[in-house]
Design a protein around this motif. Structure first.
Motif, PDB file in Angstrom:
ATOM      1  N   MET A 110       4.412 -10.211  12.133  1.00  7.91           N
ATOM      2  CA  MET A 110       4.765 -10.393  10.948  1.00  7.91           C
ATOM      3  C   MET A 110       3.341 -10.709  10.617  1.00  7.91           C
ATOM      4  SD  MET A 110       8.203 -12.611  11.002  1.00  7.91           S
ATOM      5  CE  MET A 110       8.706 -12.672   9.341  1.00  7.91           C
ATOM      6  N   PHE A 111       2.571 -11.448  11.149  1.00  6.95           N
ATOM      7  CA  PHE A 111       1.170 -11.802  10.681  1.00  6.95           C
ATOM      8  C   PHE A 111       0.407 -10.331  10.616  1.00  6.95           C
ATOM      9  CE2 PHE A 111      -3.230 -12.720  11.205  1.00  6.95           C
ATOM     10  CZ  PHE A 111      -3.269 -14.163  10.638  1.00  6.95           C
ATOM     11  N   GLN A 112       0.467  -9.477  11.354  1.00  5.52           N
ATOM     12  CA  GLN A 112      -0.251  -8.131  11.194  1.00  5.52           C
ATOM     13  C   GLN A 112       0.011  -7.461  10.183  1.00  5.52           C
ATOM     14  OE1 GLN A 112      -2.815  -7.318  13.024  1.00  5.52           O
ATOM     15  NE2 GLN A 112      -2.827  -8.408  15.062  1.00  5.52           N
ATOM     16  N   VAL A 113       1.458  -7.502   9.878  1.00  9.66           N
ATOM     17  CA  VAL A 113       1.860  -6.438   8.764  1.00  9.66           C
ATOM     18  C   VAL A 113       1.510  -7.342   7.355  1.00  9.66           C
ATOM     19  CG1 VAL A 113       4.074  -5.890   7.571  1.00  9.66           C
ATOM     20  CG2 VAL A 113       3.822  -5.516  10.099  1.00  9.66           C
ATOM     21  N   ALA A 114       1.785  -8.444   7.264  1.00 14.62           N
ATOM     22  CA  ALA A 114       1.179  -9.170   6.013  1.00 14.62           C
ATOM     23  C   ALA A 114      -0.292  -9.253   5.713  1.00 14.62           C
ATOM     24  CB  ALA A 114       1.878 -10.660   6.068  1.00 14.62           C
ATOM     25  N   MET A 115      -0.794  -9.473   6.829  1.00 14.78           N
ATOM     26  CA  MET A 115      -2.449  -9.458   6.616  1.00 14.78           C
ATOM     27  C   MET A 115      -3.133  -8.227   6.388  1.00 14.78           C
ATOM     28  SD  MET A 115      -4.467 -12.128   7.007  1.00 14.78           S
ATOM     29  CE  MET A 115      -6.307 -12.177   6.855  1.00 14.78           C
ATOM     30  N   PHE A 116      -2.588  -7.303   7.009  1.00 20.01           N
ATOM     31  CA  PHE A 116      -3.094  -5.989   6.722  1.00 20.01           C
ATOM     32  C   PHE A 116      -2.593  -4.885   6.016  1.00 20.01           C
ATOM     33  CE2 PHE A 116      -4.662  -7.380  11.232  1.00 20.01           C
ATOM     34  CZ  PHE A 116      -5.853  -7.307  10.793  1.00 20.01           C
ATOM     35  N   GLY A 117      -1.332  -5.279   5.681  1.00 19.98           N
ATOM     36  CA  GLY A 117      -0.480  -4.543   4.555  1.00 19.98           C
ATOM     37  C   GLY A 117      -0.658  -4.976   3.271  1.00 19.98           C
ATOM     38  N   SER A 118      -1.144  -6.330   2.965  1.00 24.67           N
ATOM     39  CA  SER A 118      -1.356  -6.766   1.701  1.00 24.67           C
ATOM     40  C   SER A 118      -2.347  -6.060   0.873  1.00 24.67           C
ATOM     41  CB  SER A 118      -1.632  -8.156   1.616  1.00 24.67           C
ATOM     42  OG  SER A 118      -0.400  -8.913   2.171  1.00 24.67           O
ATOM     43  N   VAL A 119      -3.492  -5.877   1.471  1.00 23.98           N
ATOM     44  CA  VAL A 119      -4.717  -5.167   0.579  1.00 23.98           C
ATOM     45  C   VAL A 119      -4.538  -3.837   0.214  1.00 23.98           C
ATOM     46  CG1 VAL A 119      -7.173  -4.639   0.952  1.00 23.98           C
ATOM     47  CG2 VAL A 119      -6.339  -6.838   1.833  1.00 23.98           C
ATOM     48  N   PRO A 120      -3.905  -3.014   1.296  1.00 24.45           N
ATOM     49  CA  PRO A 120      -3.683  -1.651   0.841  1.00 24.45           C
ATOM     50  C   PRO A 120      -2.656  -1.769  -0.305  1.00 24.45           C
ATOM     51  CG  PRO A 120      -3.641  -1.895   3.079  1.00 24.45           C
ATOM     52  CD  PRO A 120      -3.672  -3.010   2.509  1.00 24.45           C
ATOM     53  N   LEU A 121      -1.543  -2.721  -0.387  1.00 22.49           N
ATOM     54  CA  LEU A 121      -0.442  -2.768  -1.350  1.00 22.49           C
ATOM     55  C   LEU A 121      -1.313  -3.120  -2.689  1.00 22.49           C
ATOM     56  CD1 LEU A 121       2.368  -3.015  -2.322  1.00 22.49           C
ATOM     57  CD2 LEU A 121       2.380  -5.218  -1.515  1.00 22.49           C
ATOM     58  N   ALA A 122      -2.271  -4.140  -2.646  1.00 24.22           N
ATOM     59  CA  ALA A 122      -2.927  -4.284  -3.751  1.00 24.22           C
ATOM     60  C   ALA A 122      -3.882  -3.232  -4.290  1.00 24.22           C
ATOM     61  CB  ALA A 122      -3.891  -5.500  -3.628  1.00 24.22           C
ATOM     62  N   ALA A 123      -4.423  -2.443  -3.626  1.00 26.48           N
ATOM     63  CA  ALA A 123      -4.961  -1.140  -3.778  1.00 26.48           C
ATOM     64  C   ALA A 123      -4.107  -0.065  -4.548  1.00 26.48           C
ATOM     65  CB  ALA A 123      -5.730  -0.540  -2.547  1.00 26.48           C
ATOM     66  N   TRP A 124      -2.943  -0.057  -3.933  1.00 27.89           N
ATOM     67  CA  TRP A 124      -1.982   1.032  -4.514  1.00 27.89           C
ATOM     68  C   TRP A 124      -1.327   0.498  -5.887  1.00 27.89           C
ATOM     69  CZ3 TRP A 124       3.218   0.092  -5.813  1.00 27.89           C
ATOM     70  CH2 TRP A 124       4.206   1.219  -6.078  1.00 27.89           C
ATOM     71  N   LEU A 125      -1.201  -0.917  -6.036  1.00 27.41           N
ATOM     72  CA  LEU A 125      -0.932  -1.398  -7.442  1.00 27.41           C
ATOM     73  C   LEU A 125      -2.195  -1.046  -8.445  1.00 27.41           C
ATOM     74  CD1 LEU A 125       0.756  -4.822  -6.539  1.00 27.41           C
ATOM     75  CD2 LEU A 125       1.930  -2.761  -7.398  1.00 27.41           C
ATOM     76  N   GLU A 126      -3.078  -1.220  -7.932  1.00 26.68           N
ATOM     77  CA  GLU A 126      -4.459  -0.955  -8.633  1.00 26.68           C
ATOM     78  C   GLU A 126      -4.721   0.457  -9.201  1.00 26.68           C
ATOM     79  OE1 GLU A 126      -8.168  -2.019 -10.671  1.00 26.68           O
ATOM     80  OE2 GLU A 126      -6.537  -3.423  -9.897  1.00 26.68           O
ATOM     81  N   THR A 127      -4.170   1.353  -8.384  1.00 27.91           N
ATOM     82  CA  THR A 127      -3.913   2.616  -8.638  1.00 27.91           C
ATOM     83  C   THR A 127      -3.121   2.993  -9.694  1.00 27.91           C
ATOM     84  OG1 THR A 127      -4.762   3.221  -6.448  1.00 27.91           O
ATOM     85  CG2 THR A 127      -3.775   5.249  -7.659  1.00 27.91           C
ATOM     86  N   ALA A 128      -1.822   2.575  -9.504  1.00 21.06           N
ATOM     87  CA  ALA A 128      -0.757   2.638 -10.544  1.00 21.06           C
ATOM     88  C   ALA A 128      -1.188   2.281 -11.864  1.00 21.06           C
ATOM     89  CB  ALA A 128       0.252   2.089  -9.904  1.00 21.06           C
ATOM     90  N   THR A 129      -1.817   1.164 -11.831  1.00 24.44           N
ATOM     91  CA  THR A 129      -2.219   0.474 -13.109  1.00 24.44           C
ATOM     92  C   THR A 129      -3.519   0.880 -13.869  1.00 24.44           C
ATOM     93  OG1 THR A 129      -2.918  -1.658 -12.069  1.00 24.44           O
ATOM     94  CG2 THR A 129      -0.660  -1.489 -12.742  1.00 24.44           C
ATOM     95  N   GLU A 130      -4.680   0.826 -13.003  1.00 28.54           N
ATOM     96  CA  GLU A 130      -5.918   1.160 -13.645  1.00 28.54           C
ATOM     97  C   GLU A 130      -6.238   2.746 -13.277  1.00 28.54           C
ATOM     98  OE1 GLU A 130      -7.256  -0.616 -15.382  1.00 28.54           O
ATOM     99  OE2 GLU A 130      -5.925  -2.542 -15.126  1.00 28.54           O
ATOM    100  N   GLY A 131      -5.653   3.254 -12.294  1.00 32.37           N
ATOM    101  CA  GLY A 131      -6.026   4.638 -12.131  1.00 32.37           C
ATOM    102  C   GLY A 131      -7.016   5.010 -10.881  1.00 32.37           C
ATOM    103  N   SER A 132      -7.520   3.906 -10.075  1.00 35.76           N
ATOM    104  CA  SER A 132      -8.472   3.648  -9.334  1.00 35.76           C
ATOM    105  C   SER A 132      -7.909   2.507  -8.358  1.00 35.76           C
ATOM    106  CB  SER A 132      -9.729   3.336  -9.851  1.00 35.76           C
ATOM    107  OG  SER A 132     -10.859   2.997  -8.975  1.00 35.76           O
ATOM    108  N   ALA A 133      -8.481   3.211  -6.813  1.00 35.50           N
ATOM    109  CA  ALA A 133      -8.056   2.225  -5.838  1.00 35.50           C
ATOM    110  C   ALA A 133      -8.847   1.288  -5.545  1.00 35.50           C
ATOM    111  CB  ALA A 133      -7.505   3.110  -4.662  1.00 35.50           C
ATOM    112  N   ALA A 134     -10.015   1.285  -6.159  1.00 34.12           N
ATOM    113  CA  ALA A 134     -11.312   0.365  -5.667  1.00 34.12           C
ATOM    114  C   ALA A 134     -11.071  -1.042  -6.245  1.00 34.12           C
ATOM    115  CB  ALA A 134     -12.641   0.955  -6.344  1.00 34.12           C
ATOM    116  N   LEU A 135     -10.673  -1.809  -5.229  1.00 38.99           N
ATOM    117  CA  LEU A 135     -10.610  -3.353  -5.891  1.00 38.99           C
ATOM    118  C   LEU A 135     -11.940  -3.976  -6.041  1.00 38.99           C
ATOM    119  CD1 LEU A 135      -8.198  -4.435  -3.145  1.00 38.99           C
ATOM    120  CD2 LEU A 135      -7.516  -3.880  -5.463  1.00 38.99           C
ATOM    121  N   ARG A 136     -12.410  -4.520  -7.146  1.00 35.61           N
ATOM    122  CA  ARG A 136     -13.480  -5.121  -7.425  1.00 35.61           C
ATOM    123  C   ARG A 136     -13.540  -6.526  -7.062  1.00 35.61           C
ATOM    124  NH1 ARG A 136     -12.048  -1.510 -11.093  1.00 35.61           N
ATOM    125  NH2 ARG A 136     -10.587  -2.812 -12.156  1.00 35.61           N
TER     126      ARG A 136
END
Length: 202
Positions: A110-136
């Motif tokens: 659960m720790f690994q999934v939450a720790m390493f899955g949250s950042v790609p999820l944030a990048a996916w949301l950024e792509t969906a809303t801003e069109g870019s996967a780069a997190l500033r």
């Protein structure tokens, strides 16, 4: 007493990281070799299933190592006295060191999934809303903070149950889980003692 078991925890992290990181790398190489199109991970990355296989193998083997390390640490913290891998092994055998492995595996998974899955999820949301996967700057910091918060929250319950099993209050993760759910429900994962705790560790 606040620092009981700190030496075991300190030197135990090294073999844990060696085992888990090596298992991850070897599984990654195996996944790459099994690809029919011959594409490398460096060129195409990993699919969700491939990443899950790498994390799963690293978690399974790493959890076995950290379970054995944390057994004497938990005994020193909860029961007092001085305990080591050798002393627990001499008195109670090898399988006593692995007691609580299932809870530890659940905690680490659960720790690994939450720790390493949250950042790609944030990048996916950024792509969906801003069109870019780069997190500033501040977005990367916020994603890392949320990842750590989610990982700590999700792994706390299994960690509590693992501690009770390793301390000898329960023989199995199932017993500890069922007692917890009967006594206070899933959200009541706080330190407390059952009505008739086991005497010592066995």
């Amino acid at each position: 007493q606040l620092f009981a078991g700190h030496a075991i925890a300190a030197y135990g992290r090294f073999p844990y990281l060696c085992v888990s990181l090596n298992a991850y790398a070897r599984t990654e190489a195996l996944v790459e070799g099994c690809r029919r199109d011959g594409a490398s991970i460096a060129d195409r990355g990993k699919t969700a299933a491939e990443e899950a296989a790498c994390i799963g193998m690293a978690t399974a083997l790493g959890s076995a190592m950290i379970t054995m390390v944390e057994c004497p640490k938990v005994l020193a913290q909860c029961s007092g006295g001085t305990h080591s891998l050798a002393s627990v092994y001499r008195e109670h055998g090898f399988m006593r060191l692995l007691r609580g492995y299932d809870a530890c595996f659940l905690r680490e998974g659960m720790f690994q999934v939450a720790m390493f899955g949250s950042v790609p999820l944030a990048a996916w949301l950024e792509t969906a809303t801003e069109g870019s996967a780069a997190l500033r700057g501040h977005e990367q910091e916020a994603a890392s903070f949320c990842a750590g918060l989610a990982a700590g929250f999700l792994s706390n319950g299994p960690d509590q149950l693992k501690t009770r099993v390793q301390d000898g209050q329960f023989r199995t993760f199932r017993e500890a889980f069922l007692w917890q759910m009967r006594d206070g429900g899933g959200l009541a994962m706080r330190p407390k003692s059952p009505g008739q705790p086991a005497q010592g560790y066995h």
